[in-house]
Structure formats: structure tokens, C-alpha cells
Scaffold this motif. Structure first.
Motif, short mmCIF file in Angstrom:
data_model
loop_
_atom_site.label_atom_id
_atom_site.label_comp_id
_atom_site.label_asym_id
_atom_site.label_seq_id
_atom_site.Cartn_x
_atom_site.Cartn_y
_atom_site.Cartn_z
N UNK A 86 0.62 -1.13 0.09
CA UNK A 86 0.17 0.08 -0.22
C UNK A 86 0.83 1.23 0.01
N UNK A 87 2.27 1.04 0.35
CA UNK A 87 3.27 2.32 0.32
C UNK A 87 4.18 2.29 -0.84
N UNK A 88 4.44 1.16 -1.33
CA UNK A 88 5.43 1.11 -2.30
C UNK A 88 4.73 0.59 -3.58
N UNK A 89 5.29 1.01 -4.71
CA UNK A 89 4.82 0.64 -6.16
C UNK A 89 5.42 -0.64 -6.66
N UNK A 90 4.83 -1.56 -6.71
CA UNK A 90 5.36 -2.73 -6.95
C UNK A 90 4.83 -3.44 -8.65
N UNK A 91 4.34 -2.38 -9.22
CA UNK A 91 3.72 -2.59 -10.47
C UNK A 91 4.91 -3.27 -11.56
N UNK A 92 4.74 -4.00 -12.17
CA UNK A 92 5.94 -4.52 -13.33
C UNK A 92 7.05 -5.00 -12.35
N UNK A 93 7.07 -5.43 -11.19
CA UNK A 93 7.99 -5.99 -10.45
C UNK A 93 7.87 -7.47 -10.24
N UNK A 94 8.83 -8.23 -10.77
CA UNK A 94 8.62 -9.64 -10.48
C UNK A 94 8.72 -9.81 -8.88
N UNK A 95 7.90 -11.13 -8.36
CA UNK A 95 7.73 -11.38 -7.24
C UNK A 95 8.96 -11.84 -6.46
N UNK A 96 9.94 -12.22 -7.17
CA UNK A 96 11.19 -12.57 -6.55
C UNK A 96 11.85 -11.40 -5.97
N UNK A 127 10.30 -8.64 -5.42
CA UNK A 127 9.86 -7.88 -4.25
C UNK A 127 10.09 -8.47 -2.95
N UNK A 128 10.40 -9.89 -3.04
CA UNK A 128 10.67 -10.35 -1.85
C UNK A 128 12.06 -9.86 -1.21
N UNK A 129 12.92 -9.85 -2.30
CA UNK A 129 14.17 -9.43 -1.80
C UNK A 129 14.55 -7.86 -1.45
N UNK A 130 13.37 -7.27 -1.68
CA UNK A 130 13.52 -5.87 -1.43
C UNK A 130 12.58 -5.58 0.07
N UNK A 131 11.93 -6.70 0.40
CA UNK A 131 11.08 -6.49 1.65
C UNK A 131 11.96 -5.93 3.22
N UNK A 132 13.04 -6.64 3.27
CA UNK A 132 13.90 -6.30 4.19
C UNK A 132 14.36 -4.77 4.20
N UNK A 133 14.72 -4.51 2.92
CA UNK A 133 15.04 -2.87 2.77
C UNK A 133 13.84 -1.90 3.17
N UNK A 134 12.73 -2.33 2.62
CA UNK A 134 11.78 -1.35 2.58
C UNK A 134 11.04 -1.49 3.84
N UNK A 135 11.11 -2.34 4.80
CA UNK A 135 10.85 -2.50 6.09
C UNK A 135 11.51 -1.49 7.09
N UNK A 136 12.67 -1.32 6.81
CA UNK A 136 13.58 -0.42 7.44
C UNK A 136 13.25 1.12 7.13
N UNK A 137 12.46 1.50 6.02
CA UNK A 137 12.04 2.92 5.77
C UNK A 137 10.99 3.10 6.86
N UNK A 138 11.17 3.41 7.84
CA UNK A 138 10.28 3.62 8.93
C UNK A 138 9.69 5.03 9.18
N UNK A 139 10.47 5.93 8.52
CA UNK A 139 10.11 7.35 8.44
C UNK A 139 9.66 8.06 7.24
N UNK A 140 8.71 9.14 7.44
CA UNK A 140 8.02 9.69 6.40
C UNK A 140 8.66 11.00 6.40
N UNK A 141 9.31 11.61 5.12
CA UNK A 141 9.59 12.97 5.30
C UNK A 141 8.84 13.88 4.40
N UNK A 142 8.39 15.03 5.05
CA UNK A 142 7.77 15.89 4.21
C UNK A 142 8.22 17.43 4.19
N UNK A 143 8.51 17.93 3.09
CA UNK A 143 8.90 19.39 3.01
C UNK A 143 7.67 20.19 3.19
#
Length: 345
Positions: free
Chosen positions: A83-93, A95-111
Motif C-alpha cells: 500500500x506504500x510502495x509501487x510494485x507494478x511490473x516488479x517480479x515477485x522474486x 519484491x521479496x528481496x526488497x522487503x527487508x530494505x523497505x521495512x527499514x524505511x520507517x520514517x516519512x519526510x515531508x517538505x
């Protein structure tokens, strides 16, 4: 209601997280100590709290000021990564490899001029990336403190203690009993900010006085030993809806809350249990503990098909009563200020 952003400068570590419901409790205690603070006693202020709250306070978040540009750092919405990252046209394999990296992105920055058109278009960043961004201009020596640790936005710190006899300046024979207390220590350049919506009969000068007194006496646990101190850096009137999506279908909450029944169709949140306790003289009563409250932590997203009606108020949620067996009139803030957001399927 008028909405204000209150920027705080920490002067010490904090033993209690600056969550909206706890800040609300401290403001109520200020009203109880000084009936002239808001022009009414605390009982009168809370008389119609269940349908007309005199104040709704957000949790504290981080702020970075870079010249004329202000970056506000919020907690990443507590939603599935899809719901937060765009996985369109991304293979399932992949997506799985990126999950750990994306989970660590726990902050939201707004200008300061940025709007939330879609949750998938926002800037999410990890704690390590955030620290690198903050201190990238510092030289190698500055980026490390005297113990050799990399400088960061905040650090969890364990403070050792022991009971000292002030007459002998020792623990006394057979009385060596060390204990520790946990606290969060902020970097000296860190600013915190909270949002506060106040009713028309409450003035910003009254609210400022309440925050000043809290900052002077200390917030939360171990305030008597020097924790929880802060100064007010600035107060500005704001409109949270300006940050939001022009076509929202959900609310991104800024403090722990309990949403109303029958208004939202989907809920995304991390449960947060508040094990509250009374302060002041009630802390010494037979039962100083309040009943546990299960809430949705800040960063929750509630989806609704009736946003037009919800947007009539700057807050959602409801008052929480019946929380104490020794003080029937005790209440907890179950309301939350929010930013209107767009959740995509």
C-alpha cells in the motif's frame, strides 16, 4: 477549533515517550494545579469532553530546518508495504528481496510545501539514511561523539542509579542496590514538534503557558531527577488539511486513538496498550493504576467512504471514560488529529 504547531527544543533525556494522550494528561494536570490557567477548573473543562473536547494534542515528531525549507519527519503509516510502495511490473522474486530494505524505511519526510497526493508517492527513509542526511555536511570527527559512536537523531540510553545517604554521601553498609532507568536522549540539534487543536474559548497564550510549565517541571517518568525538560522554540497556526490529499479517502492519525464505530470501512494500525497510572496524590492511593486501554497507535490509517463528513472536524476518535476505580471522572484522550490521505488499491 484553531490548530497550532508547537516546536520544542529538548533540554534533557525523556523517560516517557511524547505521545498525544500523555501530553493531554499533563495539560489537564496544569489545569488542576491552576484553575485560572484556562479560566475554568479542570472539571468544567472536561464536562463535555465526550462531544466537545477543549484540546486535542498530537504525539511529538521530528523537524529539520534547512534555511527556509522545513522538513517534518513523521512515522511511516502502519500499512502493508504493497500500500506504500509501487510494485507494478516488479517480479515477485524481486519484491521479496526488497522487503527487508523497505521495512527499514520507517520514517516519512515531508517538505513544508509538499502535499500527500498518494501514499505511494511519499518519501520514506530509514533511520540510517536519515542520520546520514542530517550529518552529511559534518566532517568525520564531528560525525562521531567522544565514545566513537556515530551521531544520530536520538539514542536509547540506560542510566545507572543507586540510593545515596545524603548525610554520609555513601550508600551505607549493606545498602548497595544499583538499579537502572531507560531514557531517550536527543541530538543537541534536534527539534520536536506537536500539533494542538484548541477550542474557541481557549487562547494560544494559555496553551503556551501550560507547555512552558510542563517543560520547566519535566515531562513523564523521572521528571524529578531532571528528565523531560524542554523549551518552546516557536508556535505557529497551521492547517493540517493543507498537507493532505485533495481527494482523500482515509485519515492518517497523529496520536494514539480509538476510532468511532460505524464510520470507517478499513483499518490499518499497530495496537498500542496504555497501562496508565494516576499522578500527584492519587499516585499514593490504594489503587494508583488505571484500567488498560487498547488503542491504535499513531501512524494508523482509517479508510472511509464518508470523508466529506469527517473533514468537518480536525480530529477523529472519541473520549475514553471509565478508566479509573478511584476517580470516576478521569478521562483519556482517545481523539487524534489527522492528515487526509489517499489510499490506493
Amino acid at each position: 477549533m484553531k490548530l497550532y504547531e508547537i516546536t520544542l527544543k529538548p533540554k534533557s533525556g525523556f523517560g516517557t515517550p511524547l505521545k498525544g494522550d500523555t501530553i493531554f494528561g499533563h495539560i489537564c494536570w496544569q489545569a488542576a494545579y491552576d484553575e485560572g490557567l484556562f479560566g475554568k477548573n479542570v472539571e468544567k473543562l472536561l464536562e463535555d469532553y465526550d462531544n466537545n473536547p477543549f484540546i486535542v494534542v498530537s504525539s511529538a515528531f521530528f523537524k529539520i530546518e534547512e534555511g527556509n525549507n522545513v522538513k517534518r519527519i513523521f512515522k511511516r503509516p502502519d500499512m502493508p508495504l504493497s500500500k506504500l510502495f509501487n510494485f507494478i511490473n516488479t517480479e515477485k522474486k524481486e519484491v521479496i528481496s526488497k522487503r527487508k530494505e523497505l521495512k527499514s524505511k520507517k520514517w516519512l519526510i515531508m517538505d513544508s510545501k509538499e502535499k500527500i497526493n498518494s501514499l505511494k508517492e511519499l518519501k520514506y527513509i530509514s533511520e540510517k539514511e536519515l542520520d546520514t542526511k542530517l550529518f552529511s555536511g559534518a566532517n568525520k570527527d564531528v560525525r562521531k561523539n567522544k565514545k566513537g559512536y556515530n551521531i544520530s537523531l536520538f539514542k536509547d540510553f540506560t542510566q545507572p542509579h543507586n540510593t545515596i545517604n545524603r548525610l554520609t554521601n555513601t550508600t551505607g553498609k549493606g545498602r548497595f542496590a544499583p538499579f537502572t532507568s531507560d531514557q531517550v536522549v536527543f541530538n543537541k540539534d534536534v527539534m520536536l514538534f506537536v500539533f494542538a487543536a484548541i477550542r474557541e474559548d481557549i487562547s494560544i497564550s494559555q496553551l503556551k503557558t501550560a507547555f512552558q510549565r510542563i517543560g520547566e517541571t519535566g515531562f513523564g517518568k523521572d521528571a524529578s531527577t531532571g528528565l523531560g525538560k524542554f523549551d518552546i522554540f516557536s508556535i505557529n497556526e497551521v492547517n493540517l488539511f493543507v498537507f493532505g490529499s485533495p481527494n482523500p479517502n482515509a485519515c492518517y492519525t497523529l496520536s494514539p486513538c480509538i476510532p468511532e464505530k460505524g464510520i470507517f470501512s478499513d483499518f490499518y494500525f499497530i495496537p498500542f496498550t496504555r497501562f496508565g497510572r494516576h499522578g500527584d496524590v492519587l499516585a499514593k492511593s490504594k489503587n494508583p493504576f488505571k484500567n488498560p486501554i487498547l488503542m491504535a497507535d499513531e501512524g494508523a490509517v482509517f479508510v472511509s467512504e464518508n470523508m466529506k463528513e469527517i473533514l468537518k472536524k480536525p480530529y477523529i476518535g472519541r473520549a475514553i471514560t471509565g478508566i479509573s476505580k478511584v476517580l470516576e471522572t478521569a478521562v483519556t484522550q482517545g481523539y487524534a488529529l489527522y492528515i487526509p490521505v489517499k489510499v490506493e488499491a
